[in-house]
Scaffold this motif. Structure first.
Motif, short mmCIF file in Angstrom:
data_model
loop_
_atom_site.label_atom_id
_atom_site.label_comp_id
_atom_site.label_asym_id
_atom_site.label_seq_id
_atom_site.Cartn_x
_atom_site.Cartn_y
_atom_site.Cartn_z
N SER A 55 0.80 -1.14 0.03
CA SER A 55 -0.13 0.12 0.05
C SER A 55 0.99 1.25 -0.14
N GLU A 56 2.27 1.04 -0.01
CA GLU A 56 3.10 2.36 0.13
C GLU A 56 3.29 2.74 -1.14
N SER A 57 3.23 4.16 -1.42
CA SER A 57 3.14 4.96 -2.57
C SER A 57 4.73 5.63 -2.53
N LYS A 58 5.70 5.22 -3.35
CA LYS A 58 6.79 6.20 -3.75
C LYS A 58 7.03 6.34 -5.20
N PRO A 59 6.22 7.34 -5.68
CA PRO A 59 6.43 7.80 -7.07
C PRO A 59 7.67 8.59 -7.22
N ILE A 60 8.34 8.15 -8.54
CA ILE A 60 9.50 8.94 -8.98
C ILE A 60 9.41 9.43 -10.37
N ALA A 61 10.00 10.14 -10.99
CA ALA A 61 10.21 10.44 -12.32
C ALA A 61 11.48 10.06 -12.84
N LEU A 62 11.27 9.19 -13.96
CA LEU A 62 12.47 8.55 -14.81
C LEU A 62 12.54 9.50 -15.90
N VAL A 63 13.76 10.17 -16.32
CA VAL A 63 13.94 10.96 -17.53
C VAL A 63 15.03 10.44 -18.14
#
Length: 315
Positions: A225-233
């Motif tokens: 249930s843990e959310s760890k969003p990141i952006a990959l560029v």
């Protein structure tokens, strides 16, 4: 969360999920479209939560529902199940008896899950699923159980993941799930500040030649249930007809100042051997620069605890 005798699944809708839905909603000026995108986002997030609890790997960033441009053109609430295909997550209000399936999602789906919200939008209940769109409407009382759905997933043949063709980016042909950094910045205003200085540094390190192409995708490396969003560029700077500079960068999003602790970013060669890597420790961003020849393959791998993401690229 709780599981009822009828195998429905109910989850709380956190303030973080409402924040994400609001960010997408603000990308659309039309009030009807904005409301549609808001509910679609909540539905996808609820199903994503459920599947992670069941140990099913998903990639919301590879889903059309994560792309503001696609949101504008289509009524879409898909969630990519890694290796299997797209699952449509359709929102249902508390007083509705029928699940509406828009024509644009009648095909290219492994199934449809109905997600019903309470009036306060604090809880979402997964009511069940259907294998087909059934001409645009599914009666709620005819939905199949979530238990059957999980069993069905185990019977679907795994898809062979195709590589991302970076050379096509140079001709403005971009793979699904990737978007311009400008589009991503529209969603994540906090990220915009972080990209100004690195872009200038990249230009200086490449003899003042600008980044020819730069595309981004959103990932969620949280477990359960843990959310760890990141952006990959990924950025491209052609050097010659045979060689190109590649910039790989990961940054936090959703207002976070630092990357998740112990997030590891790796570049793998065509044999799967790590040739570059870095680990986040109180880190605002990670950037790896390298060169490659056209026709070569490499992979980008990220790991965080027991969650990992790998994308294969063909230069």
């Amino acid at each position: 969360m709780r599981e009822s005798e009828s195998l429905k699944f109910t989850v709380p809708i956190s303030s973080e999920l409402h924040f994400l839905a609001k960010q997408f909603r603000l990308s659309h000026r039309n009030s009807k479209k904005a409301k549609q995108v808001y509910f679609n986002t909540l539905a996808v997030s609820a199903v994503n939560f459920y599947l992670r609890c069941m140990g099913v790997k998903t990639s919301w960033s590879a889903s059309l529902s994560c792309n503001p441009v696609i949101q504008t053109m289509m009524d879409v609430a898909d969630l990519e199940i890694i290796g299997l295909g797209k699952l449509e997550c359709r929102p249902v209000l508390s007083d509705e008896k029928v699940v509406y399936i828009p024509p644009e999602v009648w095909s290219d789906r492994i199934g449809y899950v109905a997600v019903q919200f309470d009036q306060s939008l604090r809880e979402a209940t997964l009511l069940g699923f259907s294998k087909t769109a059934q001409n645009g409407e599914i009666l709620i009382n005819q939905l199949r159980s979530l238990e059957e759905f999980i069993l069905q997933l185990s019977e679907i043949p795994q898809k062979v993941k195709q590589p991302i063709h970076l050379s096509q980016w140079l001709t403005n042909i971009v793979d699904a799930g990737w978007q311009t950094v400008e589009s991503l910045l529209t969603q994540q205003s906090e990220l915009a500040f972080r990209f100004r200085s690195p872009e200038q540094i990249l230009a200086e390190n490449s003899e003042n030649s600008p980044i020819n192409v730069q595309k981004a995708t959103l990932l969620d490396l949280g477990g359960q249930s843990e959310s760890k969003p990141i952006a990959l560029v990924v950025g491209l700077i052609p050097l010659s007809e045979q060689e190109i500079n590649i910039i790989v960068k990961v940054c936090p999003v959703n207002g976070q100042n630092y990357l998740p602790e112990e997030l590891e970013l790796m570049v793998l060669d065509d044999l799967g051997i790590s040739v570059m890597q870095a680990t986040a420790r109180n880190t605002k961003s990670i950037q790896l620069n390298f060169s490659s020849e056209f026709g070569e393959r490499f992979s980008i791998k990220m790991t965080l605890g027991d969650v990992n993401f790998t994308e294969v690229f063909l230069v």
